[in-house]
Design a protein around this motif. Structure first.
Motif, PDB file in Angstrom:
ATOM      1  N   ILE A 165       0.784  -1.431  -0.056  1.00 43.85           N
ATOM      2  CA  ILE A 165       0.045  -0.039  -0.029  1.00 43.85           C
ATOM      3  C   ILE A 165       0.783   1.263   0.105  1.00 43.85           C
ATOM      4  N   ASP A 166       1.958   1.233   0.582  1.00 38.97           N
ATOM      5  CA  ASP A 166       2.867   2.581   0.677  1.00 38.97           C
ATOM      6  C   ASP A 166       3.329   2.802  -0.544  1.00 38.97           C
ATOM      7  N   ARG A 167       3.719   1.789  -1.386  1.00 40.99           N
ATOM      8  CA  ARG A 167       4.080   1.881  -2.796  1.00 40.99           C
ATOM      9  C   ARG A 167       3.100   2.672  -3.770  1.00 40.99           C
ATOM     10  N   LEU A 168       1.727   1.796  -3.648  1.00 40.37           N
ATOM     11  CA  LEU A 168       0.724   2.535  -4.476  1.00 40.37           C
ATOM     12  C   LEU A 168       0.547   4.104  -4.096  1.00 40.37           C
ATOM     13  N   GLN A 169       0.525   4.263  -2.658  1.00 42.59           N
ATOM     14  CA  GLN A 169       0.295   5.675  -2.364  1.00 42.59           C
ATOM     15  C   GLN A 169       1.339   6.484  -2.837  1.00 42.59           C
ATOM     16  N   ARG A 170       2.556   6.276  -2.933  1.00 51.85           N
ATOM     17  CA  ARG A 170       3.504   6.850  -3.411  1.00 51.85           C
ATOM     18  C   ARG A 170       3.687   7.035  -4.836  1.00 51.85           C
ATOM     19  N   VAL A 171       3.205   6.124  -5.669  1.00 52.61           N
ATOM     20  CA  VAL A 171       2.736   6.184  -7.146  1.00 52.61           C
ATOM     21  C   VAL A 171       1.845   7.266  -7.296  1.00 52.61           C
ATOM     22  N   ALA A 172       0.678   7.056  -6.653  1.00 52.64           N
ATOM     23  CA  ALA A 172      -0.413   8.076  -6.697  1.00 52.64           C
ATOM     24  C   ALA A 172      -0.139   9.608  -6.373  1.00 52.64           C
ATOM     25  N   ILE A 173       0.514   9.472  -5.241  1.00 51.46           N
ATOM     26  CA  ILE A 173       0.779  11.094  -5.139  1.00 51.46           C
ATOM     27  C   ILE A 173       1.834  11.623  -6.039  1.00 51.46           C
ATOM     28  N   ASP A 174       2.781  10.770  -6.455  1.00 51.14           N
ATOM     29  CA  ASP A 174       3.487  11.286  -7.383  1.00 51.14           C
ATOM     30  C   ASP A 174       2.911  11.863  -8.776  1.00 51.14           C
ATOM     31  N   ALA A 175       1.990  10.986  -9.233  1.00 51.62           N
ATOM     32  CA  ALA A 175       1.289  11.239 -10.549  1.00 51.62           C
ATOM     33  C   ALA A 175       0.359  12.623 -10.245  1.00 51.62           C
ATOM     34  N   LEU A 176      -0.346  12.813  -9.084  1.00 48.68           N
ATOM     35  CA  LEU A 176      -0.706  13.960  -8.456  1.00 48.68           C
ATOM     36  C   LEU A 176      -0.074  15.254  -8.511  1.00 48.68           C
ATOM     37  N   GLU A 177       1.200  15.160  -7.923  1.00 47.82           N
ATOM     38  CA  GLU A 177       2.190  15.981  -7.936  1.00 47.82           C
ATOM     39  C   GLU A 177       2.575  16.369  -9.405  1.00 47.82           C
ATOM     40  N   ASP A 178       2.756  15.653 -10.398  1.00 46.88           N
ATOM     41  CA  ASP A 178       3.289  15.861 -11.815  1.00 46.88           C
ATOM     42  C   ASP A 178       2.367  16.867 -12.486  1.00 46.88           C
ATOM     43  N   ILE A 179       0.900  16.722 -12.003  1.00 48.05           N
ATOM     44  CA  ILE A 179       0.294  17.747 -12.719  1.00 48.05           C
ATOM     45  C   ILE A 179      -0.493  18.572 -11.886  1.00 48.05           C
ATOM     46  N   LYS A 180       0.070  19.113 -10.761  1.00 43.64           N
ATOM     47  CA  LYS A 180      -0.070  20.178  -9.813  1.00 43.64           C
ATOM     48  C   LYS A 180      -1.304  19.907  -9.174  1.00 43.64           C
ATOM     49  N   ALA A 181      -1.796  18.849  -8.452  1.00 48.58           N
ATOM     50  CA  ALA A 181      -2.739  18.617  -7.863  1.00 48.58           C
ATOM     51  C   ALA A 181      -2.492  19.633  -6.348  1.00 48.58           C
ATOM     52  N   ARG A 182      -3.455  20.003  -5.804  1.00 46.39           N
ATOM     53  CA  ARG A 182      -3.259  20.846  -4.863  1.00 46.39           C
ATOM     54  C   ARG A 182      -3.932  20.182  -3.468  1.00 46.39           C
ATOM     55  N   GLU A 183      -3.561  20.386  -2.085  1.00 44.23           N
ATOM     56  CA  GLU A 183      -3.899  19.692  -0.869  1.00 44.23           C
ATOM     57  C   GLU A 183      -4.137  18.339  -0.935  1.00 44.23           C
ATOM     58  N   ILE A 184      -2.942  17.781  -1.271  1.00 43.71           N
ATOM     59  CA  ILE A 184      -3.248  16.258  -1.322  1.00 43.71           C
ATOM     60  C   ILE A 184      -3.042  15.643   0.135  1.00 43.71           C
ATOM     61  N   LYS A 185      -4.004  14.822   0.682  1.00 44.77           N
ATOM     62  CA  LYS A 185      -4.317  14.326   1.775  1.00 44.77           C
ATOM     63  C   LYS A 185      -4.252  12.881   1.777  1.00 44.77           C
ATOM     64  N   GLN A 236      -6.592  10.661 -14.785  1.00 45.77           N
ATOM     65  CA  GLN A 236      -6.293   9.876 -16.076  1.00 45.77           C
ATOM     66  C   GLN A 236      -4.753   9.469 -15.713  1.00 45.77           C
ATOM     67  N   HIS A 237      -3.865  10.402 -15.556  1.00 46.98           N
ATOM     68  CA  HIS A 237      -2.617  10.284 -14.840  1.00 46.98           C
ATOM     69  C   HIS A 237      -2.412   9.255 -13.771  1.00 46.98           C
ATOM     70  N   VAL A 238      -3.055   9.431 -12.617  1.00 47.18           N
ATOM     71  CA  VAL A 238      -3.170   8.458 -11.565  1.00 47.18           C
ATOM     72  C   VAL A 238      -3.285   7.038 -12.026  1.00 47.18           C
ATOM     73  N   ARG A 239      -4.555   6.961 -12.880  1.00 47.56           N
ATOM     74  CA  ARG A 239      -4.813   5.683 -13.335  1.00 47.56           C
ATOM     75  C   ARG A 239      -3.694   4.960 -14.166  1.00 47.56           C
ATOM     76  N   ASP A 240      -3.080   5.763 -15.329  1.00 47.30           N
ATOM     77  CA  ASP A 240      -2.002   5.160 -15.911  1.00 47.30           C
ATOM     78  C   ASP A 240      -0.879   4.964 -15.026  1.00 47.30           C
ATOM     79  N   ARG A 241      -0.457   5.543 -14.000  1.00 46.96           N
ATOM     80  CA  ARG A 241       0.689   5.269 -13.421  1.00 46.96           C
ATOM     81  C   ARG A 241       0.385   4.251 -12.379  1.00 46.96           C
ATOM     82  N   LEU A 242      -0.611   3.946 -11.834  1.00 48.41           N
ATOM     83  CA  LEU A 242      -1.090   3.078 -11.139  1.00 48.41           C
ATOM     84  C   LEU A 242      -0.930   1.522 -12.044  1.00 48.41           C
TER      85      LEU A 242
END
Length: 113
Positions: free
Chosen positions: A3-23, A53-59
């Protein structure tokens, strides 16, 4: 995959496209459906769709199975379900209205006297 690896992949994908307030919320004590929720804000429907889309692709690239995606038509609130991990991409007004952080955060423990 852990789960920690999945979280890191998802967070990195969100940060790639400048998501804000990631919790990231650990919800194992509240539900048996999944272990973790990630909530992020997008500035527009277009950005929300791109983030999801980016999160889905990266996961998928990381070996995760995507069980479903909901809300892509409007882009106000998009949910990406990866089994043990669910990612919510929301526009600020929708995020404020539904306040998922409060819903999924357990109340503080109080001492009994």
């Amino acid at each position: 995959m852990r789960i920690d690896r999945l979280q890191r992949v998802a967070i990195d994908a969100l940060e790639d496209i400048k998501a804000r307030e990631i919790k990231v919320l650990d919800v194992r004590k509240q539900t048996s459906l999944y272990d973790s929720l990630i909530i992020a804000s997008a500035d527009s429907a277009r950005q929300a769709k791109a983030l999801a889309q980016h999160v889905r692709d990266r996961l998928k690239e990381s070996g995760a199975t995507i069980l479903g995606v909901e809300g892509e038509q409007t882009g106000e609130w998009i949910l990406v379900d990866a089994g043990v991990l669910v990612v919510h991409v929301m526009q600020p007004a929708v995020r404020s209205y539904y306040n998922l952080e409060e819903l999924w955060t357990p109340p503080p423990r109080t001492r009994k006297r």
